[in-house]
Structure formats: C-alpha cells, structure tokens
Scaffold this motif. Structure first.
Motif, mmCIF file in Angstrom:
data_model
loop_
_atom_site.group_PDB
_atom_site.id
_atom_site.type_symbol
_atom_site.label_atom_id
_atom_site.label_comp_id
_atom_site.label_asym_id
_atom_site.label_seq_id
_atom_site.Cartn_x
_atom_site.Cartn_y
_atom_site.Cartn_z
ATOM 1 N N UNK A 44 3.325 -10.615 -18.029
ATOM 2 C CA UNK A 44 5.194 -10.815 -17.640
ATOM 3 C C UNK A 44 5.221 -11.934 -16.762
ATOM 4 N N UNK A 45 4.032 -11.859 -15.776
ATOM 5 C CA UNK A 45 3.966 -12.951 -14.950
ATOM 6 C C UNK A 45 3.725 -14.503 -15.638
ATOM 7 N N UNK A 46 2.746 -14.350 -16.644
ATOM 8 C CA UNK A 46 2.396 -15.501 -17.285
ATOM 9 C C UNK A 46 3.744 -16.339 -18.272
ATOM 10 N N UNK A 47 4.264 -15.270 -18.985
ATOM 11 C CA UNK A 47 5.463 -15.615 -19.481
ATOM 12 C C UNK A 47 6.575 -16.151 -18.542
ATOM 13 N N UNK A 48 6.681 -15.546 -17.353
ATOM 14 C CA UNK A 48 7.891 -16.205 -16.503
ATOM 15 C C UNK A 48 7.378 -17.592 -16.397
ATOM 16 N N UNK A 49 6.024 -17.988 -16.001
ATOM 17 C CA UNK A 49 5.497 -19.244 -15.764
ATOM 18 C C UNK A 49 5.764 -20.164 -17.079
ATOM 19 N N UNK A 50 5.693 -19.605 -17.901
ATOM 20 C CA UNK A 50 5.847 -20.447 -19.226
ATOM 21 C C UNK A 50 7.254 -20.343 -19.972
ATOM 22 N N UNK A 51 8.159 -19.798 -19.329
ATOM 23 C CA UNK A 51 9.173 -19.513 -19.779
ATOM 24 C C UNK A 51 10.172 -20.773 -20.764
ATOM 25 N N UNK A 52 10.288 -22.090 -20.044
ATOM 26 C CA UNK A 52 10.745 -23.119 -20.685
ATOM 27 C C UNK A 52 10.053 -23.408 -22.157
ATOM 28 N N UNK A 53 8.720 -23.403 -21.942
ATOM 29 C CA UNK A 53 7.837 -23.304 -23.277
ATOM 30 C C UNK A 53 8.088 -22.440 -24.223
ATOM 31 N N UNK A 54 8.111 -21.176 -24.003
ATOM 32 C CA UNK A 54 8.548 -20.033 -25.056
ATOM 33 C C UNK A 54 10.028 -20.028 -25.387
ATOM 34 N N UNK A 55 10.765 -20.640 -24.473
ATOM 35 C CA UNK A 55 12.299 -20.714 -25.137
ATOM 36 C C UNK A 55 12.296 -21.924 -26.234
ATOM 37 N N UNK A 56 11.610 -22.894 -26.170
ATOM 38 C CA UNK A 56 11.444 -23.866 -26.936
ATOM 39 C C UNK A 56 10.886 -23.317 -28.297
ATOM 40 N N UNK A 57 9.753 -22.694 -27.878
ATOM 41 C CA UNK A 57 8.983 -22.064 -29.251
ATOM 42 C C UNK A 57 10.256 -21.054 -30.149
#
Length: 466
Positions: A5-18
């Motif tokens: 969950x912490x990793x996803x939070x840190x990568x949130x902009x990248x994940x939203x772009x995906x």
C-alpha cells in the motif's frame, strides 16, 4: 502502513497514468470489439473464483490481472451498437466527472460537509430546466429508475395517508387499508416498488389502453377511478419500454377535477423527448405530475448508477425518509439530502451529470437525442422494408420493436439475437402476445454507420435462422 500500500501511494501518479492508458485503450477499441463477446466454455455460473490473495501484489499487478481475466469478457455496453435495454454510454465529460467523483469520495448527503449537497442541488436545477419542470418540483439523485419510482411511490403512499388522516411512515402501510394503484402499461419496477413499500403487487390495477397502443385510455381511467371512491395513485408512462408510447399526461391531470389521486409519471428515458422540438409534445404535461422518475444513465449518458427523482411534495418526502441522529444534518424547511431518499449515504452521483451538462449544455444533449431518434427511425425503416422482419409498432422515439415475419418463436429470436450480438446487441421482449426484439438507441456515439452495420448483422442472422 502495509508495504504494498505504501509503495502504491508513492507511485500514485504513475499508477493513475497507467489506469488512464488502460481506460483510453478500452474506449478506443469499442468500435472494433465484439459488442457481446461469445462466452468461454465455462460452467453455467461462470469461471471458478480465484482465492483471495493472502498478500497483495499492488495496483499494477491488479491492472494486468483484470486485463487478462475480465476485460475480454466485458460487453461493449459503452459503445454505439449496444442497443439492448435502454443503455447510454458516458460522454467524455461524464467520464471525467465520474473519475473525480471517486477521487474526492464525497458522501453528499449532509450539510456538515455541504459542497456536495450544493453541487447536487445546482445539477437538479439544471435537469429540471432541461425537462421543462417548474420550480414547484424539487429533486434528488438516486441509483436508478427503480429507486426513483420507489421513492416517488413512497411519497404517494404518505399522501394517501394524509388524505385518510393517518401516517404510513409512522403507523405502517396497513393503516391505509386497501390501496389502488392504476396504470395502463406500467414498467416492471412499479410492481417491485409496491412490494417493497408494503402496498403489495396486487394493489396494481391494470387499466385498458387505447386500441393498438400502450398508452392508457383516459376514458377507461376515468371509469376506473369512479368505480371505487377514495384517493388513489395513478402511474402514468412518459415513454413505455417496448414502444415508447406516452400517456396523455394533460388529459390524465385533468381527471383530478373529478377524482382525488396522486399522479406519478415514469419518464425514465421518455423525459428526454422534451429536448427535441419535434418530439417535445410527447412529454407535454409532465410538470403536472406530483412525482417524476428520470433515469440519467440512459439518455443523459452518464455512468451507472444515476437517476433523479422529482416531486412537488418535499415535505411528505422528508416525512417518509427523515433520519434522526445527532451526527446528521438538520431536517427543517430545506432538509439535508439524507432525509429525502432511502440512502443514508451515496456517492456524489451528481458530479458526472454536472460535468456533461456544463460541458455540452442543452444543445449538445439535444443533438444526441435527435441523432439517436434519427438512427432508430432509420433502423425501423430498413427492417420494415425487409420481408424477413415485421415491425410491431411505429418508431415513436428511440426504440424499434420488431420480430421475425415468419414463425417468431422465442427460440428462433434467441438464435437470431445470439448470432448477431458480436455486431449488435438487442434484447428480447413480448409485445401484444408476440415474442419480439427491441433495439433502443440512447448512446452518444451512435451514428447512421452503426445502423448500417446493425442492419447487415440482423439480416445475416435472420438468414441463418431460416
């Protein structure tokens, strides 16, 4: 915080772009993909569910798993040739609004955090204007037409109690005694609502319709109201499902000079006729209703689940749905939305509608409505000229009700529908005792090119069922 969950939070902009890329790819493929994919060889109940992961692998992995396991099986219901039920898609602005609805994650029912309520009220005002309703009507968002009809009939139930000197919301539906709910060709959700509300499906009294029509016969309704004195509920149709037939709302409203009844109008998609100058007469008199149902995830082209419920008696609505708790907002003259529907909480459904109305205005949505009507009429004309098919009713608005000219059995129609469904999806029905199919046009993407593809697919399928 859990590591994934912490990793996803840190990568949130990248994940939203995906996620954006995944969404854009899915929408770009709508025109080419099967409208309803052929089902895989799985048990009747579908594939065996996978076990819940003990340790998650993050959003990126979930996107990949979705793309492999579920996306290929989803229908192209957002696309231009999904003509089953009455299903819109989602305009670009509505998609933006729906995404931001999840981002902001508002429970818009309470004045304690009031922006959501204010946005919903502004959107309801726009919708009221769109459908030609006066400011005597107030409105609230609900999940769909069934909930809108249920809410309207719950207010009608309280009105019956007011006339009889009781309060069903306090004393129960039994305090009313026998209740009559009169209608010519009610949608199936009406009977469901009456069951939920404790009035019972048997309270629904069928009234004769005009010859060859689904519209109620006003003279027959007059006689039915006179047969048993006392207050009643009349459910009028602002567009039936099979043939988009409209009751004469002004003639029905005029009967209130002689009879006491609550007028609820189910205009789930027919209300949109008001946007077209050539068809607005069909919905004339809608404002005279005491309550109105309009389903927005149909012809407004916002995502599921979204509808609006209008009424002239917000005081009775609040009497039914009031919810007393210290943490909830006030009742008062302008009650919080929590006091107006069965839901104590709902997402900010109004935002997608606000976006599409703000982005395209009355004229943009008028164009969608008129283009869909033209497509429906074109399909009807093509089928009428084809000896393999038979139209069962005139194309009054956006629905084409048709059947096979020879031996229209449910089995042959099912075979036809399934043979065509990769190119065009239509739904089965029965009209005047005849098994049939219906094609409903309400998607913002649909054009005459889609009609031509639909006609070719239906003709090819008809030859295969000969």
């Amino acid at each position: 915080m859990e590591r994934t969950l912490a990793t996803d939070l840190a990568r949130l902009p990248e994940l939203l772009e995906a996620t954006r890329r995944t969404a854009a790819d899915a929408l770009a493929a709508l025109d080419a993909r099967p409208v309803v994919p052929r089902p895989p060889a799985t048990p009747p109940q579908g594939p065996e569910p996978e076990p819940l992961p003990r340790r998650g692998s993050g959003t990126e992995s979930a996107l990949t798993a979705f793309a492999e396991r579920w996306a290929p099986r989803l229908s192209a219901s957002a696309g231009p040739r999904y003509l089953g039920f009455v299903t819109g898609g989602a305009t670009p602005a509505a998609i933006a609004g729906d995404w931001l609805t999840s981002v902001h994650d508002q429970n818009s029912n309470s004045a304690l955090d009031g922006a959501g309520q204010d946005l919903e009220r502004e959107t309801v005002t726009w919708l009221r204007d769109l459908f030609g309703l006066s400011d005597a009507h107030t409105g609230t968002f609900v999940s769909g037409a069934t909930m809108s009809n249920t809410t309207g009939l719950a207010i009608a139930r309280e009105w019956l109690g007011e006339r009889l000197g009781v309060s069903p919301s306090e004393d129960g539906a039994a305090a009313l005694g026998p209740v009559r709910v009169l209608s010519g060709a009610p949608h199936s959700s009406i009977a469901k609502a009456l069951s939920v509300l404790g009035l019972g499906r048997r309270s629904l009294v069928p009234v004769p319709t005009l010859p060859g029509r689904e519209a109620v016969d006003p003279a027959a309704l007059d006689r039915a109201l006179a047969d048993t004195p006392g207050p009643a509920v009349v459910v009028a149709n602002g567009g039936t499902v099979n043939t988009v037939d409209f009751d004469d709302l002004r003639a029905i409203a005029a009967l209130r000079e002689r009879h006491a009844f609550w007028l609820h109008t189910d205009a789930a998609f027919g209300a949109f006729a008001a946007l077209s100058p050539d068809h607005a007469h069909l919905a004339a008199g809608l404002d005279a209703s005491d309550s109105v149902c309009v389903d927005l995830h149909k012809w407004l082209n916002v995502p599921y689940d979204s509808a609006v419920q209008f009424t002239r008696r917000r005081d009775l609505q609040a009497r039914v749905f009031q919810n007393a708790a210290a943490y909830l907002g006030p009742l008062g003259e302008f009650p919080d939305l929590v006091h107006l529907t069965p839901e104590n909480s709902h997402r900010l459904r109004a935002l997608a509608a606000w976006f599409t109305l703000r982005a395209y205005g009355r004229e943009g949505h008028r164009e969608i409505v008129e283009r869909d009507i033209a497509c429906a009429k074109a399909l009807g004309s093509e089928l009428e000229q084809d000896p393999a098919f038979r139209l069962l009713a005139p194309v009054r608005l956006n629905v084409v009700c048709f059947t096979l000219a020879e031996d229209p059995t449910p089995a042959r129609l099912a075979a036809l529908r399934e043979a065509a469904q990769e190119e065009v999806f239509v739904t089965p029905t029965v009209y005047a005792g005849t098994p049939a199919l219906r094609a409903a046009f309400s998607n913002w993407r649909t054009t005459q090119a889609d009609v031509r593809r639909a006609v070719r697919a239906l003709r090819t399928a008809a030859k295969g069922t000969g």
